[in-house]
Scaffold this active site. Structure first.
Site, PDB file in Angstrom:
ATOM      1  CB  ALA A   1      -0.913   0.004   1.222  1.00 10.89           C
TER       2      ALA A   1
ATOM      3  NE  ARG B   1      -4.314  -9.395  -2.263  1.00 17.19           N
ATOM      4  CZ  ARG B   1      -5.480  -8.790  -2.419  1.00 17.19           C
ATOM      5  NH1 ARG B   1      -6.600  -9.484  -2.302  1.00 17.19           N
ATOM      6  NH2 ARG B   1      -5.537  -7.505  -2.691  1.00 17.19           N
TER       7      ARG B   1
ATOM      8  CE1 TYR C   1      -0.378  -9.196   1.747  1.00 23.44           C
ATOM      9  CE2 TYR C   1      -2.682  -9.786   2.067  1.00 23.44           C
ATOM     10  CZ  TYR C   1      -1.720  -8.999   1.466  1.00 23.44           C
ATOM     11  OH  TYR C   1      -2.100  -8.014   0.588  1.00 23.44           O
TER      12      TYR C   1
ATOM     13  CG  LEU D   1      -3.629  -5.824   4.457  1.00 24.47           C
ATOM     14  CD1 LEU D   1      -3.882  -7.104   5.254  1.00 24.47           C
ATOM     15  CD2 LEU D   1      -3.417  -6.150   2.984  1.00 24.47           C
TER      16      LEU D   1
ATOM     17  CE  LYS E   1      -6.283   6.707   8.662  1.00 26.96           C
ATOM     18  NZ  LYS E   1      -7.113   6.722   7.431  1.00 26.96           N
TER      19      LYS E   1
ATOM     20  CG  ASP F   1      -9.762   7.769   4.414  1.00 23.67           C
ATOM     21  OD1 ASP F   1      -8.915   6.855   4.418  1.00 23.67           O
ATOM     22  OD2 ASP F   1      -9.577   8.861   3.858  1.00 23.67           O
TER      23      ASP F   1
END
Length: 248
Positions: free
Chosen positions: A12, A37, A58, A74, A97, A177
């Site tokens: 990410a 992945r 993972y 994730l 978070k 978010d």
């Protein structure tokens, strides 16, 4: 001083641009492995950031006995699953978070961490910033008098409807978010949990997540916290603490 060896679950962007570089700058931590992945993605990021090990799942990373802790950036909907699996593999956890999507998920996560005797932390970085410490210092000094109110806002305009933040199934929405920062900061400054919460949301046409949310927290000692989050507004990222003779 011992070195904490981190494994990173996913490639990410927040990990690539912010957290992994921060780990690498630390005097007592090291990013030693990354998993995706898509193994090619893991190898690409590992080469870019000088990470020694790469994994195509993972699970493989969690089985690596050299790793002390994992950082999990994730999608929100996957946090519970992979936090619990990390705990079961005796890894300490730093998770982006929001750490969970509801109270039941949180209880399961905390139970797993306690059961396997590992440390668990939600990645709210602002609370360790010297600026935030200064706010607490000013409040404690009495410089702004008796604090009764705090306002917190976090918003930015998000137009791309394919963005993960706008997908309900993946734990999207402005509150998850960015609104979580507003709630966390109010609770952090007041050093207590609210006795009641009221909130209302709006959804942009055709979307199944809150694109704006606002509300009020009330506390047993009479303090109030007013918060808002939004994907429909100009960028704002601030809080204000209001006292009887001054504000911050």
């Amino acid at each position: 001083m011992s070195t904490v060896k981190f494994g990173i679950l996913s490639t990410a962007n927040i990990g690539k641009t912010q957290v992994i570089p921060a780990i690498q700058r630390s005097e007592n931590a090291e990013a030693v492995a990354i998993a995706s992945r898509n193994i090619n993605n893991a190898k690409e990021v590992a080469a870019e950031l000088s990470i020694e090990k790469t994994y195509g799942t993972y699970e493989e990373l969690l089985e690596d006995q050299e790793i002390d802790a994992v950082y999990i950036p994730l999608p929100n909907s996957l946090h519970k699953e992979w936090i619990i699996k990390a705990c079961e593999n005796k890894k300490h956890v730093l998770c982006e978070k929001p750490i969970a999507l509801n109270n039941q998920e949180l209880e399961e996560i905390v139970s797993a961490a306690n059961r396997h005797n590992v440390l668990l932390m939600e990645a709210f970085m602002y609370q360790f910033h010297p600026q935030h410490d200064k706010v607490k210092e000013i409040i404690a000094s009495g410089e702004i008098g008796e604090v009764s109110l705090m306002r917190a806002s976090f918003s930015f305009y998000l137009e791309d409807r394919s963005n993960i933040r706008l997908i309900n199934e993946l734990g999207g929405g402005s509150m998850y978010d960015v609104g979580c920062y507003t709630l966390h900061s109010i609770r952090n400054i007041f050093a207590q949990e609210p006795s009641s919460v009221f909130a209302t949301e709006t959804k942009r046409n055709g979307l199944d997540v809150d694109t704006t949310m606002s509300g009020v927290l009330t506390f047993a000692d009479g303090k109030m916290g007013v918060f808002d989050s939004s994907f429909d507004s100009v960028h704002r990222q601030n809080y204000e603490v209001v006292g009887s003779i001054g504000t911050i």
